[in-house]
Design a protein around this motif. Structure first.
Motif, short mmCIF file in Angstrom:
data_model
loop_
_atom_site.label_atom_id
_atom_site.label_comp_id
_atom_site.label_asym_id
_atom_site.label_seq_id
_atom_site.Cartn_x
_atom_site.Cartn_y
_atom_site.Cartn_z
N TYR A 45 0.75 -1.15 0.05
CA TYR A 45 0.17 0.43 -0.25
C TYR A 45 1.08 1.57 0.35
CZ TYR A 45 -4.23 -3.72 1.09
OH TYR A 45 -4.39 -3.70 1.12
N TYR A 46 2.25 1.10 0.02
CA TYR A 46 3.03 2.53 -0.02
C TYR A 46 2.77 3.68 -1.19
CZ TYR A 46 7.57 4.54 1.15
OH TYR A 46 8.96 5.48 1.44
N SER A 47 2.68 4.49 -1.39
CA SER A 47 1.86 5.08 -2.11
C SER A 47 1.81 6.33 -1.75
CB SER A 47 0.33 5.05 -2.31
OG SER A 47 -0.29 5.42 -0.62
N LEU A 48 1.50 7.81 -2.82
CA LEU A 48 2.23 8.81 -2.75
C LEU A 48 1.13 10.20 -2.45
CD1 LEU A 48 4.48 9.22 -5.74
CD2 LEU A 48 5.25 9.12 -3.61
N GLY A 49 1.13 10.40 -2.14
CA GLY A 49 0.49 11.82 -1.44
C GLY A 49 0.73 13.17 -1.93
N LEU A 50 -0.10 14.15 -1.86
CA LEU A 50 0.37 15.40 -2.13
C LEU A 50 -0.15 16.07 -1.16
CD1 LEU A 50 1.02 17.29 -4.62
CD2 LEU A 50 -1.14 17.15 -4.77
N LEU A 51 0.77 17.32 -1.32
CA LEU A 51 0.31 18.71 -0.05
C LEU A 51 0.83 19.96 -1.31
CD1 LEU A 51 2.29 18.04 2.73
CD2 LEU A 51 -0.13 17.41 2.26
N SER A 52 -0.19 20.89 -1.27
CA SER A 52 -0.14 21.84 -1.65
C SER A 52 -0.39 23.06 -0.95
CB SER A 52 -1.84 22.29 -3.13
OG SER A 52 -1.46 21.30 -3.74
N LEU A 53 0.57 24.01 -1.55
CA LEU A 53 0.69 25.12 -0.51
C LEU A 53 0.23 26.16 -1.09
CD1 LEU A 53 2.46 26.91 1.40
CD2 LEU A 53 4.27 28.34 -0.33
N THR A 54 -1.11 26.52 -0.24
CA THR A 54 -2.35 28.07 -0.65
C THR A 54 -2.21 29.12 -0.49
OG1 THR A 54 -3.26 27.17 1.30
CG2 THR A 54 -3.72 26.13 -0.62
N GLY A 55 -1.16 29.26 1.10
CA GLY A 55 -1.04 30.76 0.96
C GLY A 55 0.44 30.93 1.16
N GLU A 56 1.00 32.46 2.02
CA GLU A 56 2.46 32.35 1.17
C GLU A 56 2.97 32.28 2.02
OE1 GLU A 56 2.91 35.26 -0.83
OE2 GLU A 56 1.63 35.09 -1.96
N ASP A 57 3.32 32.10 3.18
CA ASP A 57 3.70 31.71 4.23
C ASP A 57 4.22 29.89 4.02
OD1 ASP A 57 5.70 31.55 6.20
OD2 ASP A 57 4.64 31.97 8.05
N ILE A 58 5.24 29.68 3.98
CA ILE A 58 5.52 28.51 3.75
C ILE A 58 6.45 27.33 4.90
CG2 ILE A 58 8.21 28.07 3.76
CD1 ILE A 58 8.06 26.78 1.05
N LEU A 59 6.42 28.21 6.18
CA LEU A 59 6.51 27.58 7.26
C LEU A 59 4.63 27.70 8.21
CD1 LEU A 59 9.39 29.13 8.03
CD2 LEU A 59 9.43 27.08 7.66
N ASP A 60 3.66 27.72 7.59
CA ASP A 60 2.86 27.58 8.41
C ASP A 60 1.77 27.03 7.96
OD1 ASP A 60 -0.25 28.54 9.19
OD2 ASP A 60 -0.27 30.70 8.56
N PRO A 61 1.11 26.14 8.67
CA PRO A 61 0.81 24.93 7.99
C PRO A 61 -0.11 24.66 8.08
CG PRO A 61 2.12 24.67 9.77
CD PRO A 61 2.18 25.74 10.27
N ALA A 62 -1.35 26.24 7.84
CA ALA A 62 -2.51 26.32 7.92
C ALA A 62 -2.52 26.62 6.43
CB ALA A 62 -2.91 27.52 8.04
N ASN A 63 -1.30 27.05 6.20
CA ASN A 63 -1.37 26.93 3.81
C ASN A 63 -1.06 25.87 3.53
OD1 ASN A 63 -1.45 29.96 5.13
ND2 ASN A 63 0.82 30.63 5.35
N TRP A 64 -0.58 24.83 4.33
CA TRP A 64 -1.08 23.63 3.20
C TRP A 64 -1.98 22.84 3.47
CZ3 TRP A 64 3.23 22.24 -0.07
CH2 TRP A 64 4.55 22.66 0.33
N GLU A 65 -2.42 22.23 1.96
CA GLU A 65 -3.62 21.56 2.14
C GLU A 65 -3.60 20.09 1.59
OE1 GLU A 65 -7.97 21.76 -0.78
OE2 GLU A 65 -6.65 23.57 -0.07
N LYS A 66 -3.42 19.66 1.83
CA LYS A 66 -3.38 18.43 1.72
C LYS A 66 -4.11 17.38 0.93
CE LYS A 66 -2.01 14.24 4.87
NZ LYS A 66 -2.33 13.81 6.31
N ASN A 67 -4.36 16.73 -0.18
CA ASN A 67 -4.96 15.86 -1.13
C ASN A 67 -5.94 14.68 -0.05
OD1 ASN A 67 -5.03 16.42 -3.71
ND2 ASN A 67 -4.93 14.53 -3.99
N ALA A 68 -6.91 14.50 -0.20
CA ALA A 68 -8.00 13.70 0.45
C ALA A 68 -7.28 12.02 -0.51
CB ALA A 68 -9.37 14.08 0.30
#
Length: 204
Positions: free
Chosen positions: A152-175
């Motif tokens: 089941y080893y697989s690849l997921g995706l995080l997308s940056l949605t805001g300006e601050d790369i260090l703010d976890p709230a600016n990253w959206e995880k693919n469902a």
């Protein structure tokens, strides 16, 4: 290991321990020669996070003229779950400030990791192997989910949605995973990727 050219110098980032898995950390070598087969490789030491915890799969990248490292690590001192962390870097061998949690296994498709091993917990949920990817001005982190010892080893995706790369709230995880097992196509465990440019720079 990962090889990177930063400010005209070669760097090799790698994970190592003393034979005890709980002591895994990231380390780095430097070579000032333009040809990596020439010159001298200098051991620059451990790339220690704050707090200093188990760490593997370091990936280094530049964004907005700043240098960052992302990696997979434990929250505490014991095995049980691997998360994706990020930290800004002072230079290619030192991290700056506290590590920031970007992703942990939250979906069922990220939590396949049963073990039959007396030296480890019965189950480990995994986010590891993070890779930075920039495409047409968009920033992503592609990461591996589930135990690498499973189909089941697989690849997921995080997308940056805001300006601050260090703010976890600016990253959206693919469902859902972007690459996963496909029994009908004979594909199993498509995890732990890398990205690079074509020679003419037009393709990823």
């Amino acid at each position: 290991p990962e090889f990177h050219i930063i400010d005209g110098k070669w760097y090799v980032y790698f994970a190592a321990d003393d034979g005890d898995n709980k002591n895994h950390r990231m380390y780095v070598l430097e070579n000032t020669s333009s040809d990596p087969f020439q010159g001298t490789w200098t051991f620059k030491g451990k790339v220690a996070s704050n707090p200093d915890r188990w760490a593997i799969d370091g990936n280094v990248f530049q964004d907005q003229d700043a240098l960052y490292m992302i990696w997979s690590g434990w929250e505490g001192e014991t095995n049980g779950q691997q998360n994706i962390y990020i930290s800004k870097m002072k230079n290619p061998w030192e991290l700056e400030g506290n590590r920031v949690l970007l992703s942990e296994p939250t979906y069922n498709w990220e939590k396949q990791g049963d073990l039959d091993d007396k030296d480890n917990p019965p189950h480990v949920s995994v986010n590891e192997g993070p890779q930075y990817l920039e495409h047409n001005g968009q920033v992503f982190i592609v990461y591996s989910a589930n135990g690498c010892w499973t189909d089941y080893y697989s690849l997921g995706l995080l997308s940056l949605t805001g300006e601050d790369i260090l703010d976890p709230a600016n990253w959206e995880k693919n469902a859902k995973p972007i690459f996963r097992k496909s029994e009908e196509n004979g594909v199993y465990a498509p995890g732990h990727n890398s990205f690079f440019k074509s020679p003419d720079g037009t393709e990823d």
